[in-house]
Write a protein that holds these residues in place. Sequence first.
Motif, PDB file in Angstrom:
ATOM      1  N   VAL A  96      -9.212 -19.732  -0.008  1.00  0.00           N
ATOM      2  CA  VAL A  96      -8.439 -19.007   1.008  1.00  0.00           C
ATOM      3  C   VAL A  96      -7.251 -18.296   0.352  1.00  0.00           C
ATOM      4  N   GLU A  97      -6.617 -18.966  -0.604  1.00  0.00           N
ATOM      5  CA  GLU A  97      -5.546 -18.321  -1.357  1.00  0.00           C
ATOM      6  C   GLU A  97      -6.078 -17.054  -2.028  1.00  0.00           C
ATOM      7  N   ALA A  98      -7.239 -17.166  -2.686  1.00  0.00           N
ATOM      8  CA  ALA A  98      -7.806 -16.021  -3.397  1.00  0.00           C
ATOM      9  C   ALA A  98      -8.125 -14.896  -2.426  1.00  0.00           C
ATOM     10  N   ALA A  99      -8.655 -15.257  -1.265  1.00  0.00           N
ATOM     11  CA  ALA A  99      -8.971 -14.235  -0.260  1.00  0.00           C
ATOM     12  C   ALA A  99      -7.695 -13.548   0.222  1.00  0.00           C
ATOM     13  N   GLY A 100      -6.649 -14.339   0.429  1.00  0.00           N
ATOM     14  CA  GLY A 100      -5.387 -13.744   0.873  1.00  0.00           C
ATOM     15  C   GLY A 100      -4.823 -12.789  -0.170  1.00  0.00           C
ATOM     16  N   ASN A 101      -4.869 -13.200  -1.431  1.00  0.00           N
ATOM     17  CA  ASN A 101      -4.341 -12.350  -2.488  1.00  0.00           C
ATOM     18  C   ASN A 101      -5.142 -11.066  -2.665  1.00  0.00           C
ATOM     19  N   ALA A 102      -6.403 -11.110  -2.240  1.00  0.00           N
ATOM     20  CA  ALA A 102      -7.242  -9.920  -2.374  1.00  0.00           C
ATOM     21  C   ALA A 102      -6.626  -8.722  -1.651  1.00  0.00           C
ATOM     22  N   PHE A 103      -5.979  -8.966  -0.529  1.00  0.00           N
ATOM     23  CA  PHE A 103      -5.395  -7.849   0.223  1.00  0.00           C
ATOM     24  C   PHE A 103      -4.300  -7.145  -0.579  1.00  0.00           C
ATOM     25  N   PHE A 104      -3.536  -7.925  -1.326  1.00  0.00           N
ATOM     26  CA  PHE A 104      -2.467  -7.320  -2.131  1.00  0.00           C
ATOM     27  C   PHE A 104      -3.053  -6.500  -3.274  1.00  0.00           C
ATOM     28  N   ALA A 105      -4.094  -7.043  -3.896  1.00  0.00           N
ATOM     29  CA  ALA A 105      -4.714  -6.313  -5.004  1.00  0.00           C
ATOM     30  C   ALA A 105      -5.312  -4.998  -4.509  1.00  0.00           C
ATOM     31  N   ALA A 106      -5.899  -5.016  -3.324  1.00  0.00           N
ATOM     32  CA  ALA A 106      -6.486  -3.782  -2.777  1.00  0.00           C
ATOM     33  C   ALA A 106      -5.394  -2.772  -2.434  1.00  0.00           C
ATOM     34  N   ALA A 107      -4.244  -3.267  -2.022  1.00  0.00           N
ATOM     35  CA  ALA A 107      -3.170  -2.366  -1.589  1.00  0.00           C
ATOM     36  C   ALA A 107      -2.427  -1.762  -2.782  1.00  0.00           C
ATOM     37  N   SER A 108      -2.132  -2.577  -3.781  1.00  0.00           N
ATOM     38  CA  SER A 108      -1.447  -2.059  -4.974  1.00  0.00           C
ATOM     39  C   SER A 108      -1.552  -3.107  -6.070  1.00  0.00           C
ATOM     40  N   VAL A 109      -2.539  -2.927  -6.911  1.00  0.00           N
ATOM     41  CA  VAL A 109      -2.895  -3.996  -7.848  1.00  0.00           C
ATOM     42  C   VAL A 109      -1.772  -4.288  -8.838  1.00  0.00           C
ATOM     43  N   SER A 110      -0.979  -3.285  -9.179  1.00  0.00           N
ATOM     44  CA  SER A 110      -0.048  -3.481 -10.280  1.00  0.00           C
ATOM     45  C   SER A 110       1.378  -3.761  -9.832  1.00  0.00           C
ATOM     46  N   ILE A 111       1.632  -3.701  -8.535  1.00  0.00           N
ATOM     47  CA  ILE A 111       3.018  -3.856  -8.078  1.00  0.00           C
ATOM     48  C   ILE A 111       3.502  -5.280  -8.272  1.00  0.00           C
ATOM     49  N   SER A 112       2.600  -6.229  -8.226  1.00  0.00           N
ATOM     50  CA  SER A 112       3.022  -7.623  -8.313  1.00  0.00           C
ATOM     51  C   SER A 112       2.333  -8.338  -9.455  1.00  0.00           C
TER      52      SER A 112
ATOM     53  N   ALA B 188       0.810  -1.234   0.000  1.00  0.00           N
ATOM     54  CA  ALA B 188       0.000   0.000   0.000  1.00  0.00           C
ATOM     55  C   ALA B 188       0.839   1.279   0.000  1.00  0.00           C
ATOM     56  N   PRO B 189       1.913   1.340   0.775  1.00  0.00           N
ATOM     57  CA  PRO B 189       2.638   2.625   0.808  1.00  0.00           C
ATOM     58  C   PRO B 189       3.266   2.991  -0.539  1.00  0.00           C
ATOM     59  N   HIS B 190       3.369   2.032  -1.433  1.00  0.00           N
ATOM     60  CA  HIS B 190       4.091   2.285  -2.684  1.00  0.00           C
ATOM     61  C   HIS B 190       3.175   2.342  -3.901  1.00  0.00           C
ATOM     62  N   ASN B 191       1.872   2.351  -3.669  1.00  0.00           N
ATOM     63  CA  ASN B 191       0.965   2.293  -4.814  1.00  0.00           C
ATOM     64  C   ASN B 191       1.113   3.519  -5.696  1.00  0.00           C
ATOM     65  N   ARG B 192       1.273   4.682  -5.106  1.00  0.00           N
ATOM     66  CA  ARG B 192       1.443   5.886  -5.922  1.00  0.00           C
ATOM     67  C   ARG B 192       2.839   5.906  -6.558  1.00  0.00           C
ATOM     68  N   THR B 193       3.824   5.403  -5.830  1.00  0.00           N
ATOM     69  CA  THR B 193       5.186   5.362  -6.391  1.00  0.00           C
ATOM     70  C   THR B 193       5.224   4.617  -7.715  1.00  0.00           C
ATOM     71  N   VAL B 194       4.590   3.451  -7.760  1.00  0.00           N
ATOM     72  CA  VAL B 194       4.679   2.667  -8.994  1.00  0.00           C
ATOM     73  C   VAL B 194       3.850   3.299 -10.114  1.00  0.00           C
ATOM     74  N   ASP B 195       2.923   4.165  -9.751  1.00  0.00           N
ATOM     75  CA  ASP B 195       2.168   4.893 -10.779  1.00  0.00           C
ATOM     76  C   ASP B 195       3.034   5.997 -11.388  1.00  0.00           C
ATOM     77  N   VAL B 196       3.801   6.655 -10.532  1.00  0.00           N
ATOM     78  CA  VAL B 196       4.582   7.810 -10.964  1.00  0.00           C
ATOM     79  C   VAL B 196       5.904   7.372 -11.589  1.00  0.00           C
ATOM     80  N   GLN B 197       6.537   6.404 -10.965  1.00  0.00           N
ATOM     81  CA  GLN B 197       7.812   5.901 -11.501  1.00  0.00           C
ATOM     82  C   GLN B 197       7.537   4.705 -12.410  1.00  0.00           C
ATOM     83  N   GLU B 198       6.992   5.021 -13.550  1.00  0.00           N
ATOM     84  CA  GLU B 198       6.653   4.003 -14.533  1.00  0.00           C
ATOM     85  C   GLU B 198       7.883   3.188 -14.922  1.00  0.00           C
ATOM     86  N   PRO B 199       7.702   1.903 -15.273  1.00  0.00           N
ATOM     87  CA  PRO B 199       8.838   1.108 -15.736  1.00  0.00           C
ATOM     88  C   PRO B 199       9.512   1.796 -16.915  1.00  0.00           C
ATOM     89  N   ARG B 200      10.833   1.781 -16.947  1.00  0.00           N
ATOM     90  CA  ARG B 200      11.506   2.365 -18.110  1.00  0.00           C
ATOM     91  C   ARG B 200      12.569   1.394 -18.640  1.00  0.00           C
TER      92      ARG B 200
END
Lengths: 618, 618
Positions: free
Chosen positions: B106-122, B52-64
């Motif tokens: 349960v796996e899907a439920a666990g992964n949901a937290f990551f998607a809510a925090a930063s969907v594109s980081i992983s 979550a703390p890096h969700n905006r970072t990965v939006d701004v610092q696009e892959p180059r």
Amino acid sequence: MTSGLRAAIDFLLHDWLQVEALCARPRYAEHARDTFDAVLDTCERLARDKFAPHNRTVDVQEPRMEDGRVVLPACTHEAWRAYAESGMLAAAQDAGLGGMQLPYVVEAAGNAFFAAASVSISAAMLTVGNANLLLAHGTPAQRRAFALPQLAGRFAGTMCLSEPQAGSSLSDITTRAEPDGPDFEVETLGPRYRLRGAKMWISAGEHELTDNIVHLVLAKIPGPDGRLVPGVKGISLFIVPKWLVTPDGQRTERRNDVALAGLNHKCGWRGTPNTLLNFGEGRHPVTGPGVGPGLDGQGAGAVAYRVGAVGDGLRCMFHMMNEARIGVGMAATMLGMAGYLASLEYARTRLQGRPVGPAGKDPAQPPVRIIEHADVRRMLLAQKAYCEGALALELYCARLVDEQRTGEAAAAEEARLLLELLTPIAKSWPSEWCLEANSLAIQVHGGYGYTRDFPVEQYWRDNRLNMIHEGTHGIQALDLLGRKVLLEQGRALALLGRRVEATAARADAVPALAGHAAALRQAWQALLAATHAAWEGGDPVAALANAVPYLQAFGHTVIAWLWLDVALVAAGRPDAASLGRVQACRYFFHYELPRTGPWLQVVRTRDLTCATMPEEAF
Amino acid sequence: MTSGLRAAIDFLLHDWLQVEALCARPRYAEHARDTFDAVLDTCERLARDKFAPHNRTVDVQEPRMEDGRVVLPACTHEAWRAYAESGMLAAAQDAGLGGMQLPYVVEAAGNAFFAAASVSISAAMLTVGNANLLLAHGTPAQRRAFALPQLAGRFAGTMCLSEPQAGSSLSDITTRAEPDGPDFEVETLGPRYRLRGAKMWISAGEHELTDNIVHLVLAKIPGPDGRLVPGVKGISLFIVPKWLVTPDGQRTERRNDVALAGLNHKCGWRGTPNTLLNFGEGRHPVTGPGVGPGLDGQGAGAVAYRVGAVGDGLRCMFHMMNEARIGVGMAATMLGMAGYLASLEYARTRLQGRPVGPAGKDPAQPPVRIIEHADVRRMLLAQKAYCEGALALELYCARLVDEQRTGEAAAAEEARLLLELLTPIAKSWPSEWCLEANSLAIQVHGGYGYTRDFPVEQYWRDNRLNMIHEGTHGIQALDLLGRKVLLEQGRALALLGRRVEATAARADAVPALAGHAAALRQAWQALLAATHAAWEGGDPVAALANAVPYLQAFGHTVIAWLWLDVALVAAGRPDAASLGRVQACRYFFHYELPRTGPWLQVVRTRDLTCATMPEEAF
């Protein structure tokens, strides 16, 4: 791209609205179809040459702050210059003021090309609105010093309403204006005040496109006890120039105390700097000749000249509102059109997939252009129906503005009433449905549409602003159901009903449209019934609980009416464009108008599911 | 933020789906509620701290791109490491493979937290899907060399389907695979080929998060005449590692001929690099031990190992599809939830305006929190109904995956059929309606929501991808109405009908829900009627002309059913959260389910307005 847009505009202006007939009126006697065409030609060309090529540039090179200044890309300066030199800032003004004395509907149509090319590169709309307000409510000296330089493109204008703690809620503003010395009323430019406060969301609040910026600022004058009057009645309107001016509208080298406190970084619409401004924070104390002592005797407070009477600020400001809201609706519409035309072009050239059914079973056959897929056609026709329907609405409203200004008394009065009723629709409907059109334009492009190599994702981002600024959807909905439909005992609603019925009656006689006429009547009756049911009992809480679904249903009904009216002109003509208009009308009646049923159901039953949701249950 | 999400997940997993009952099955015998909770605790914590703390970072610092490499911000490396170390990559795998042997739900439920925090980081979803495919279709040697290192987080995986000239149309791919020398079949890692072609839209196609990247690539093997077989039957599946590997899954220092040709610059979802890859373009010829001569005797072509039989590539690839589509649906849902919870928090604290009606007339009263305005509540309740409804759908489908894997034969067969039918809904419905929820979250924030100072505009941009990737809306709609509802003589549809009726029958007995039960039955009958009417006459062109409105109506009906099923658990419980669920259900039945009427009308009448629009009439 613009040729499709030009065709749509020409058809609506001439074949449908017959705007050339306005030339029979004294105000427009110097005009004819060819002068209207020449204006549109110029706008189309300038938009294509000076605006469209830079639309992505202004998205990528966002305005930035340097030493309290705003830096914009060079293309924005060039675009402003080209626009100002075209004379469009004074398109509808009296010839005596240096204007072209064009009908407003032609001015609006001309400006449409710029919005389609790059909606955010120019903030001309605010400058024109600002000047118009001063022409209506300012003194002759104020007009000369502040309005005329704006019409000439030397100054630009803003509207400063919102504050950080009070977005749409103007009664809570805390910006204060106090008389600037005992002789504050002895001032050529209007009663002189000193103003202090912060204003938020100010578009084009700081830039160097022009010599000067004329801020129109809402503020409160404290009472004898030094306290601000609660509510909107305490609000007055002030001119606060960035640089002090001479009475003949020349900028001086004396800076007023207006300081850029920050830039908002937006999701889209990035060509226009959006600012937080501090008035009277002390960065530029103003002393010396031509001003009073300031709040502390040493020039504190931004120098401000009152426009209109004390406490009359909101009424004056609302003078700008109708045109500004039509302007927002038109901007939303043009973003929609730009996306529609881009996705149409893409669908006509992109090869992918094969037809449904036996024809597509042979993989050895080459792929087809995607416009041959039914769902792509659906997405294109939906865009056409949304965007050209919205364009009809905006031009219809613009034509009403002309009627209000130059029609016979009874017609002018009707136009005024209809405009009151339709303005919330003109603002809200395109901002919702042309945004949806932009989403469909992305979808037609598939993955490519989600990349910045194609223009459609930017249109979609830019368009998202339109449901927010100039009054949110929620505010438009309260205005419509809480005020406009009740206006003068429902006279506006009845008037619109007669126009709807007149269209339906004409359509009865056209076999291809008679079914639509029946559907329109039914939808109108359902709308009336829901309006009455909402207010049955007279409880505004229950009546307004579903104001937004009401706004949506009202908007869809209005657009269905306009599409039927447009189709009446197109029906029976053999050309492809006319056929397309009749088909888009049919799309709207088959796919869109039925949506009003579910929206009105919750209005009619005064459904309180949302209103009664306990906060802790979310 | 996550506490609201955790509460929603816990309720659905335990109170509604009763997943703990799975622990009675041998596969999950080592588990219990507390081990499930521990997994969710870990996911919630890691998502909060590392994502979550890096969700905006990965939006701004696009892959180059730098020298053919992809540079990602440091936070992405840390997030990947944390995720890999958590063991979640192997959450549902056998203990024997180093997995936790958790239920997929349960796996899907666990992964949901990551998607809510930063969907594109992983891009972990693709890695797990890739490994799963190899576990199902690969040889033991392929599993060892390529699947296990992915489950351990040392390698990452991709899916390479699309090509620039053939987005969704796989039958038109032109990537070629040719046997690598006469002994190509004598290879530990599977029949060895050399592959040439370009693949587009490859997520995580190049990065340095892991030692190696395992590409799963669809390509065609030319026939004896050297030509590619047209259509999907000619497609085979290949493993193409970025670096060659040893049989025990160690990366060597020998680079394979896979080159990054470009990065796509997207509107959102920017944390995941999206690439254009060139296979066998000659930048890294592969010669020497362990490979054949290459296409030219000098190592030309990317080294590729075939998975499964020749021509069986698409069937193997579809193995990943159901879970991938549930994954996309869950990502869309979590973006919606993140926006809902952010706007709820904002509405609870932001002061603005006064109530409608007499209570709000006194401007001397302080402004209220915006959650007190009816329209804000409507926008919040709509978001809750969309997002928690979508979450119920995704978890229901995930639970079906478990049933298919571990249920008794009849139940497993039912689960398989239902999944076939529901997968297009699980993919498409959240991608449309949780996007709409994100738009409402912006609207609740007003102008602030349109700025990058608040997270909601990014959620909205990120979510726009979900209607496109893993099969567009149009493709899901054709799958549903063109294939799934017809499957095995409509057996899947009938099965779903029985489940819908079972829910309605239970709701009949609950006074607060009996009205909804009647509405649900009516909607289901209307859906069946439209299904039959669409196919009456058996013309796929007419039947499928309105496949997307059908998909929308089907989705809304499914969500209404699930909301009623959820409300059956909540009804009568006295806590606020249960009350909220019953109210969200009521919102869905009053405001949303009626929308199915207009959608189904055009399906039922086989409306050809869009399909017959002549191209030149647009």
